[in-house]
Every structure is written in C-alpha cells, then in structure tokens.
Motif scaffolding. Structure first.
Motif, short mmCIF file in Angstrom:
data_model
loop_
_atom_site.label_atom_id
_atom_site.label_comp_id
_atom_site.label_asym_id
_atom_site.label_seq_id
_atom_site.Cartn_x
_atom_site.Cartn_y
_atom_site.Cartn_z
N ASP A 280 0.84 -1.19 0.00
CA ASP A 280 0.00 0.00 0.00
C ASP A 280 0.88 1.24 0.00
O ASP A 280 1.96 1.25 0.62
CB ASP A 280 -0.89 0.07 1.25
N ILE A 281 0.41 2.28 -0.68
CA ILE A 281 0.97 3.61 -0.49
C ILE A 281 0.09 4.28 0.56
O ILE A 281 -1.13 4.36 0.41
CB ILE A 281 0.97 4.44 -1.78
N ARG A 282 0.72 4.72 1.65
CA ARG A 282 -0.04 5.34 2.74
C ARG A 282 0.41 6.80 2.91
O ARG A 282 1.60 7.11 2.84
CB ARG A 282 0.15 4.57 4.04
N TYR A 283 -0.58 7.65 3.15
CA TYR A 283 -0.33 9.08 3.33
C TYR A 283 -0.52 9.44 4.81
O TYR A 283 -1.42 8.90 5.47
CB TYR A 283 -1.28 9.90 2.46
N LEU A 288 -6.58 12.65 10.13
CA LEU A 288 -6.84 11.31 10.66
C LEU A 288 -5.74 10.86 11.61
O LEU A 288 -5.74 9.73 12.08
CB LEU A 288 -6.98 10.29 9.52
N GLU A 289 -4.78 11.76 11.83
CA GLU A 289 -3.72 11.56 12.81
C GLU A 289 -2.90 10.30 12.54
O GLU A 289 -2.73 9.44 13.41
CB GLU A 289 -4.30 11.55 14.23
N GLY A 290 -2.40 10.18 11.33
CA GLY A 290 -1.51 9.07 11.05
C GLY A 290 -1.58 8.59 9.61
O GLY A 290 -2.36 9.10 8.80
N PHE A 291 -0.74 7.62 9.29
CA PHE A 291 -0.67 7.08 7.94
C PHE A 291 -1.87 6.17 7.66
O PHE A 291 -2.18 5.29 8.46
CB PHE A 291 0.63 6.28 7.76
N ARG A 292 -2.51 6.41 6.53
CA ARG A 292 -3.64 5.59 6.10
C ARG A 292 -3.49 5.26 4.61
O ARG A 292 -2.94 6.05 3.85
CB ARG A 292 -4.97 6.33 6.31
N GLU A 293 -4.04 4.12 4.23
CA GLU A 293 -3.93 3.66 2.84
C GLU A 293 -4.69 4.57 1.88
O GLU A 293 -5.83 4.94 2.12
CB GLU A 293 -4.49 2.25 2.72
N VAL A 294 -4.03 4.92 0.77
CA VAL A 294 -4.71 5.61 -0.32
C VAL A 294 -4.66 4.81 -1.62
O VAL A 294 -5.51 4.98 -2.50
CB VAL A 294 -4.13 7.02 -0.57
#
Length: 471
Positions: A280-283, A288-294
């Motif tokens: 996953d590329i996560r931003y 959202l206070e942290g890295f999440r999948e985009v």
C-alpha cells in the motif's frame, strides 16, 4: 475526538461544506450515513485529480487501454471472484442500543491482530475481553455485546424483478470494486485492440460496499469512486513490472506536491487468497492523525482470469505467437480511491497562516489540480468602467482556464474566499488599469502582487500552468 477541541478534521469538514466542496447527502431529510455529495468546487477538484491520474495511466502510455464497464454485472461474476463467499467483515452488535461495530477493529484497539482472522479466532479473543470486562459498546458503554458474525459487504439489488424478494436466484449485486468489469472485458479487449503482453486496462468508476461502520468523513463511505488499472502479463514478468509500477505510482504523488516523508510503503504480511504480493501507499493524514492507505499495488497471480474461465466456460488464455505458448495471464493491479485522494490533497494543502494579526486559511493545492485557476475582480462592482474592463480580462482567460468572475464584497474578502478554495491567481482591475492597461496579479501562496498588461495575461499564465509531466 475531544468535545472542546476543534480538530483538523472538523476544520476540513467545515471548509468543505462552507465553500461548496462536499455536502452531506440528503441533508434536508436528516442525511444518510456515510454518503456525500460533491458541490461545484468539489466536483472540479475531483475531476482534476481523476484527469491527472488518467493522463498518467492511459494517455501518456502505449500499453494501457481505457474502459468504462457497467456497475451491474451478471451475478456469477461475484461468485467466481470469491466475493459472495468471502467478502465480509466480522460484526458485533450492542443489544442495548443496537449499535454495530467491527469486531476486528475492537480487538485491534486492545492489541490483538485480527486482520483476516477466522471467526473462531475472533470470538475466542472477544470472550477473553468479556471475561476481563473490557468488551463494551463504543456508543452507550453496555457490556451486553453479541458474538461476532460475518457481515457481507455486498450491496444487493432487485434489478429486473421489482416485485420479488431478494433471493440467491434473482439477486444482482452493485459492484464492490471496479476491477470485476475489467476481467469480464479482457477477452473483448484482446479481440478488438489486439494488444501484446504486457498491457493494462484502466477505468474510473463507482463502487459500493455495505460497510458496518463507515466513518472519517469521505475516507470511508458506502458509495465511492475507484481508479484501477489491471496489468496483464506473463508470470515471468511479474517481478520486473511490479517494481516498475511501484516506482511509477510513487513518483505520481511526488509530482503533485507531496514530499517523500508524507507517504510511505506498507507491505502486507497477510495476503488475500488471490495475492502473491501486496503493498500500500499510505499518506500521513493530519486530519486522521496518522498514515492511512490511499492506494494498493497487488500481484494477483492468475486467480481472476482462471476463475472466470472456470465459471463461464469461456477460454480466457493468451496465445503468444512469438513463443507459441498458451497461458492464462497473471495480473498486476494498481487500485486507488478517488475520494481518498480528494481528502488527501485537501489535507495536505490546508494551511492556516498568521497575516498581520489575522489568520488566513488557504488551500495550497498543486496549480493543475486547483478547481479555479484564475479569479478576476473589478476593484469596485458599482463602477461600470471597472466592471467592463474586468469582464474583458475574464473573457480572455475563460476559454483557456477555469476562471471565475468575483465582484462580491470588498477586495480583502474576495482574496480570502479564493484562498480557501485554492485559486492560485487573482487578477484585479483598478482605476490605474483604465489609464495604463495594467492589472494586478496576486499569487495565492506568496501573496506577492505584479502589474501585468491585460494583453500579456495569456503569455504570463502559460508559464505558470505548465503541462503535466510525462515519461
């Protein structure tokens, strides 16, 4: 979320509604959970993101073809793909207030990794929490919680049988992901376009998932848009092409303004039944206070075409005339949520600055993605000579760029309004313009102002809005 603290998400949600980016759907009837409508500026921004992806994935390449497949497909599609059997989340309910919760997310909050875990494992872990009196409803606090059960994410329809109840014999599903249509049209694309391996098929379209808990604004909704590309190849090519596409997609985010420390790679250790590799590329979302999948980049083996060949009885193999080999192609997939990219770009662009003791809110979007490229103002709207001259500048720019004419309120309020929607440049016509033909061009990010002749505006903005880079 604190009750007395305005979070970054609160600010983004407020801006999106106030400035016409995103509205709650059906709001006059009290709304519908996890569904949103995109207003004027939101539609423009979303379309610009979509078009930037399309240019990079299809228009700038010779090996990827476009498709727009139907939302409804034959129901066997999702039996073959495994969705009917496997596409679900573990659900628990509060017997007191009837709130629904994702069991795996509850366990994760207590330090238990339940990703892709069996229902048996999940219920054993839930029983441990019950015994320790740690399993309570997130809404009302009750401890009267049901065991976990599988909740299907498939959205059913009675298409073609409006008077009948939904049964397995007449059910039609709204697609849970767009790639299903790509696999169904693989053979037609082969027969009509005659591509040579490796080649890809890309499309943008709506998908639907009956999420147990849909939250976090537009990050997770029940109706959303996906931008997917399925790359068909010989299995011997997978390693090379997988790394190639990882690099291509990573660079795309940097191309549109993100820094290397804004995104990261996340490697999946637990893989879906069809996958041989998954990243996953996560931003790093401020809201959202942290890295999440985009975006997900997956090696899917030959699972999809093999299953559809088996269930349909149609030969979906590829014959290589050069090697005389006949085989089922393997698939490398890139899949990105357009709505998540929309939130990502706003999250990244949102800035609050102190200017002369006042707070300026500005969306510092990449100029190519900005909904409005140029705003044109007359200094005063009650002076016809200024309005007419401003209209002259507006008519020059409108055919070339998405341009807005704004004469509402004082000049400072107009600047702030355009800052909040991310407009890179504002052009102001004042009384000096009537004398020397020069207008004031203000830069969104630096707030610097330049005097430029009206007949030189086209040349000036040609330099500012450079075309998207291609490889």
């Amino acid at each position: 979320m604190s009750n007395n603290k305005i979070t970054m998400m609160d600010k983004i949600v407020s801006l999106c509604k106030r400035r016409g980016f995103v509205f709650p759907s059906s709001e006059i009837y009290g709304g519908l959970a996890a569904t949103y409508d995109y207003g004027h500026y939101g539609t423009l921004l979303k379309n610009n993101i979509r078009d930037a992806w399309w240019r990079d994935m299809v228009e700038s390449r010779d090996d990827v073809y476009g498709l727009d497949s139907a939302i409804f497909t034959h129901p066997k599609t999702w039996v073959a793909s495994g969705h009917v059997e496997n596409f679900g989340d573990p659900q628990i309910d509060c017997r007191q207030c009837k709130a629904r919760m994702r069991a795996d997310q509850i366990l994760e909050e207590h330090g238990v990794d339940a990703d892709k875990a069996s229902l048996e494992f999940i219920n054993k872990e839930l029983d441990k929490l019950r015994a320790a009196k740690k399993l309570t409803c997130q809404t009302c606090g009750s401890a009267d919680i049901t065991p976990a059960k599988v909740f299907s994410l498939m959205v059913k329809s009675n298409l073609g049988s409006p008077t009948e109840s939904l049964t397995e014999e007449n059910v039609v599903y709204l697609r849970p992901e767009t790639c299903g249509g790509i696999y169904l049209e693989y053979k037609n694309m082969l027969d009509s376009m005659h591509p040579k391996l490796p080649f890809g098929i890309a499309q943008v379209g709506k998908a639907f998932r009956n999420e147990i808990v849909a939250r976090q604004f537009i990050f997770r909704t029940r109706e959303f848009e996906q931008m997917e590309m399925q790359y068909f190849l010989h299995p011997s090519m997978m390693k090379e092409k997988y790394e190639m596409w990882k690099e291509i997609r990573w660079k795309w985010y940097l191309e549109y303004g993100l820094a290397k420390n804004d995104i990261e790679w996340y490697k999946h250790e637990k893989l879906a039944h069809y996958a041989t590799d998954a990243y996953d590329i996560r931003y790093d979302f401020k809201s959202l206070e942290g890295f999440r999948e985009v975006e997900g980049i997956h090696a899917r083996s030959d699972w999809d075409l093999s299953r559809h060949a088996k269930f349909s009885g149609v030969d979906l193999s590829y014959y290589d005339e050069k090697t005389k080999e006949k085989f089922i192609p393997h698939i490398m997939e890139t899949s990105v949520g357009l709505n998540r990219l929309f939130l990502m770009f706003i999250d990244h662009a949102y800035v609050e600055e102190e200017i002369n003791g006042e707070t300026r809110t500005v969306l510092k979007l990449d100029k190519r993605l900005a909904p409005i490229k140029v705003a044109v103002f007359p200094l005063l709207k009650n002076r016809p000579e200024l309005v007419n001259k401003a209209r002259e500048a507006y008519e020059i720019l409108k055919p070339l760029y998405m341009t807005e004419f704004d004469d509402n309120g004082n000049i400072g309020k107009r600047y702030r309004r355009q800052d909040e929607i991310g407009t890179p440049y504002c052009v102001t016509v004042d009384f000096d313009t009537l004398k020397d033909g020069n207008v004031t061009v203000r830069d969104r990010d630096t707030m610097e102002q330049k005097r430029i002749k009206i007949n030189e505006l086209t040349k000036f903005f040609e330099k500012q809005f450079k075309p998207v880079k291609t490889r």
